[in-house]
Design a protein around this motif. Structure first.
Motif, PDB file in Angstrom:
ATOM      1  N   ASP A  34       6.430   6.374   0.352  1.00  0.00           N
ATOM      2  CA  ASP A  34       6.633   5.488  -0.786  1.00  0.00           C
ATOM      3  C   ASP A  34       5.828   4.211  -0.548  1.00  0.00           C
ATOM      4  OD1 ASP A  34       7.601   4.326  -3.087  1.00  0.00           O
ATOM      5  OD2 ASP A  34       9.699   4.822  -2.687  1.00  0.00           O
ATOM      6  N   LEU A  35       6.092   3.168  -1.330  1.00  0.00           N
ATOM      7  CA  LEU A  35       5.378   1.910  -1.187  1.00  0.00           C
ATOM      8  C   LEU A  35       5.766   1.224   0.114  1.00  0.00           C
ATOM      9  CD1 LEU A  35       3.409  -0.059  -2.598  1.00  0.00           C
ATOM     10  CD2 LEU A  35       5.422  -1.176  -3.602  1.00  0.00           C
ATOM     11  N   ALA A  36       4.763   0.714   0.833  1.00  0.00           N
ATOM     12  CA  ALA A  36       4.984   0.004   2.093  1.00  0.00           C
ATOM     13  C   ALA A  36       4.419  -1.405   1.993  1.00  0.00           C
ATOM     14  CB  ALA A  36       4.334   0.748   3.248  1.00  0.00           C
ATOM     15  N   CYS A  37       4.963  -2.296   2.801  1.00  0.00           N
ATOM     16  CA  CYS A  37       4.497  -3.676   2.884  1.00  0.00           C
ATOM     17  C   CYS A  37       4.088  -3.954   4.328  1.00  0.00           C
ATOM     18  CB  CYS A  37       5.597  -4.643   2.426  1.00  0.00           C
ATOM     19  SG  CYS A  37       5.164  -6.388   2.568  1.00  0.00           S
ATOM     20  N   LEU A  38       2.827  -4.310   4.529  1.00  0.00           N
ATOM     21  CA  LEU A  38       2.290  -4.605   5.854  1.00  0.00           C
ATOM     22  C   LEU A  38       1.995  -6.094   5.929  1.00  0.00           C
ATOM     23  CD1 LEU A  38      -0.393  -1.738   5.937  1.00  0.00           C
ATOM     24  CD2 LEU A  38       2.065  -1.570   6.404  1.00  0.00           C
ATOM     25  N   VAL A  39       2.535  -6.760   6.946  1.00  0.00           N
ATOM     26  CA  VAL A  39       2.341  -8.199   7.115  1.00  0.00           C
ATOM     27  C   VAL A  39       1.638  -8.454   8.441  1.00  0.00           C
ATOM     28  CG1 VAL A  39       3.445 -10.467   7.210  1.00  0.00           C
ATOM     29  CG2 VAL A  39       4.435  -8.660   5.774  1.00  0.00           C
ATOM     30  N   PHE A  40       0.474  -9.092   8.364  1.00  0.00           N
ATOM     31  CA  PHE A  40      -0.295  -9.418   9.561  1.00  0.00           C
ATOM     32  C   PHE A  40      -0.379 -10.937   9.690  1.00  0.00           C
ATOM     33  CE2 PHE A  40      -1.806  -5.431   7.851  1.00  0.00           C
ATOM     34  CZ  PHE A  40      -1.958  -4.606   8.963  1.00  0.00           C
ATOM     35  N   GLU A  41       0.076 -11.480  10.820  1.00  0.00           N
ATOM     36  CA  GLU A  41      -0.130 -12.891  11.129  1.00  0.00           C
ATOM     37  C   GLU A  41      -1.279 -12.986  12.122  1.00  0.00           C
ATOM     38  OE1 GLU A  41       3.513 -15.624  11.107  1.00  0.00           O
ATOM     39  OE2 GLU A  41       4.317 -13.744  11.905  1.00  0.00           O
ATOM     40  N   MET A  42      -2.260 -13.844  11.794  1.00  0.00           N
ATOM     41  CA  MET A  42      -3.504 -13.879  12.557  1.00  0.00           C
ATOM     42  C   MET A  42      -3.827 -15.291  13.024  1.00  0.00           C
ATOM     43  SD  MET A  42      -5.408 -11.481   9.792  1.00  0.00           S
ATOM     44  CE  MET A  42      -4.742 -12.608   8.568  1.00  0.00           C
ATOM     45  N   ASP A  43      -4.620 -15.367  14.084  1.00  0.00           N
ATOM     46  CA  ASP A  43      -4.992 -16.658  14.651  1.00  0.00           C
ATOM     47  C   ASP A  43      -6.070 -17.364  13.856  1.00  0.00           C
ATOM     48  OD1 ASP A  43      -3.192 -16.273  16.718  1.00  0.00           O
ATOM     49  OD2 ASP A  43      -4.679 -15.353  18.034  1.00  0.00           O
ATOM     50  N   SER A  44      -6.797 -16.640  13.033  1.00  0.00           N
ATOM     51  CA  SER A  44      -7.884 -17.233  12.251  1.00  0.00           C
ATOM     52  C   SER A  44      -7.890 -16.638  10.852  1.00  0.00           C
ATOM     53  CB  SER A  44      -9.233 -16.999  12.932  1.00  0.00           C
ATOM     54  OG  SER A  44      -9.470 -15.612  13.104  1.00  0.00           O
ATOM     55  N   GLY A  45      -8.683 -17.246   9.978  1.00  0.00           N
ATOM     56  CA  GLY A  45      -8.710 -16.823   8.590  1.00  0.00           C
ATOM     57  C   GLY A  45      -9.547 -15.583   8.343  1.00  0.00           C
ATOM     58  N   ALA A  56       0.831  -1.202   0.000  1.00  0.00           N
ATOM     59  CA  ALA A  56       0.000   0.000   0.000  1.00  0.00           C
ATOM     60  C   ALA A  56       0.864   1.249   0.000  1.00  0.00           C
ATOM     61  CB  ALA A  56      -0.908   0.003   1.232  1.00  0.00           C
ATOM     62  N   ASN A  57       0.257   2.366  -0.381  1.00  0.00           N
ATOM     63  CA  ASN A  57       0.944   3.638  -0.260  1.00  0.00           C
ATOM     64  C   ASN A  57       1.236   3.911   1.212  1.00  0.00           C
ATOM     65  OD1 ASN A  57       0.581   3.956  -3.022  1.00  0.00           O
ATOM     66  ND2 ASN A  57      -1.290   5.167  -2.773  1.00  0.00           N
ATOM     67  N   ASP A  58       2.401   4.429   1.492  1.00  0.00           N
ATOM     68  CA  ASP A  58       2.788   4.747   2.870  1.00  0.00           C
ATOM     69  C   ASP A  58       2.095   6.029   3.284  1.00  0.00           C
ATOM     70  OD1 ASP A  58       4.158   4.733   5.318  1.00  0.00           O
ATOM     71  OD2 ASP A  58       5.735   6.016   4.494  1.00  0.00           O
ATOM     72  N   GLN A  59       0.976   5.888   3.969  1.00  0.00           N
ATOM     73  CA  GLN A  59       0.226   7.071   4.387  1.00  0.00           C
ATOM     74  C   GLN A  59      -0.268   6.909   5.815  1.00  0.00           C
ATOM     75  OE1 GLN A  59      -2.851   6.951   1.293  1.00  0.00           O
ATOM     76  NE2 GLN A  59      -4.360   6.390   2.847  1.00  0.00           N
ATOM     77  N   MET A  60      -0.478   8.025   6.451  1.00  0.00           N
ATOM     78  CA  MET A  60      -0.871   8.040   7.858  1.00  0.00           C
ATOM     79  C   MET A  60      -2.195   7.308   8.069  1.00  0.00           C
ATOM     80  SD  MET A  60      -1.367  11.390  10.306  1.00  0.00           S
ATOM     81  CE  MET A  60       0.269  11.975   9.832  1.00  0.00           C
ATOM     82  N   GLY A  61      -2.220   6.456   9.082  1.00  0.00           N
ATOM     83  CA  GLY A  61      -3.454   5.791   9.459  1.00  0.00           C
ATOM     84  C   GLY A  61      -3.729   4.477   8.764  1.00  0.00           C
ATOM     85  N   SER A  62      -2.879   4.088   7.813  1.00  0.00           N
ATOM     86  CA  SER A  62      -3.156   2.875   7.041  1.00  0.00           C
ATOM     87  C   SER A  62      -3.103   1.613   7.908  1.00  0.00           C
ATOM     88  CB  SER A  62      -2.180   2.753   5.874  1.00  0.00           C
ATOM     89  OG  SER A  62      -0.832   2.734   6.335  1.00  0.00           O
TER      90      SER A  62
END
Length: 226
Positions: free
Chosen positions: A189-200, A156-162
């Motif tokens: 610039d372009l950002a990469c956010l990775v979320f590991e979660m307990d469920s789908g 995603a775009n690197d923006q506040m609150g994302s």
């Protein structure tokens, strides 16, 4: 009289050879790579580093990585024939080895892939023993996820609150976030956010996140052993 066993013998659900790091973990890395590309690769350049570079043929890591790219589970007996099966599937592969990469984990593999439609993806994974893996990077971004949980990757775009916004969306889908990693090319610039979660995640939630005008791409990887 005891039975003879090969390097691809199985114990329970985990494939092991002389070392599970060189077999079960490598299969899992290959399966994650395939899910990131969203298809079986048409071409793959596979680079083994450090310990892997010296032992990947003898310990069967070459077969294991191709088995993963073909979406075989760690206990799939077809892994022993993966070199032939990959060719039959139209997967053009090439192995490389780098024996002295001091900044990388001893059991590191990089996979550079191209799909039929020209889509490209590059992943770097570490096999850390006992079948446990860590995906060090995806497409040049630090990611550091294990694939043992449901994993969402958002470019995603690197923006506040994302980060807060996506976290809130996931909470409304009853997804509990276990870990989160953020990497970016630079400020705004372009950002990469990775979320590991307990469920789908529900498909409607994935579709909603994908349609946000500041989101570039979304990848979802369920628990790799499912």
């Amino acid at each position: 009289m005891s039975e003879r066993s090969s390097v691809f013998d199985m114990i329970g659900p985990v494939m092991i050879g002389p070392s599970s790091s060189h077999t079960a973990g490598v299969v899992r890395i290959g399966r994650v790579a395939r899910k990131i590309l969203k298809s079986t690769p048409k071409k793959a350049i596979i680079t083994f580093y450090n310990s892997f570079a010296r032992t990947y043929e003898g310990h069967g890591s070459n077969r294991a990585i191709l088995g993963g790219l073909l979406d075989f589970h760690t206990d799939d007996e077809r892994i022993k024939d993966a070199l032939i099966l990959a060719e039959q599937a139209g997967l053009e592969y090439h192995f490389k080895s780098v024996g002295n990469a001091s900044t990388l984990h001893p059991n590191t593999v990089k996979i550079e892939m191209t799909a039929d439609d020209g889509t490209e993806a590059t992943v770097v994974g570490e096999s850390r023993g006992g079948g446990v893996i860590r995906m060090r990077s995806v497409n040049g971004f630090d990611t550091n996820f294990t694939a043992s949980s449901h994993t969402l990757i958002v470019y995603a775009n690197d923006q506040m609150g994302s980060i807060a916004f996506i976290s809130d969306v996931l909470s409304h889908d009853d997804c509990n976030i276990a870990t989160m990693t953020v990497s970016r090319k630079g400020k705004n610039d372009l950002a990469c956010l990775v979320f590991e979660m307990d469920s789908g995640i529900k498909q409607i939630t994935l579709a909603y996140i994908s349609e946000l005008n500041w989101v570039r791409n979304v990848l979802y990887i369920p628990d790799i052993d499912q």
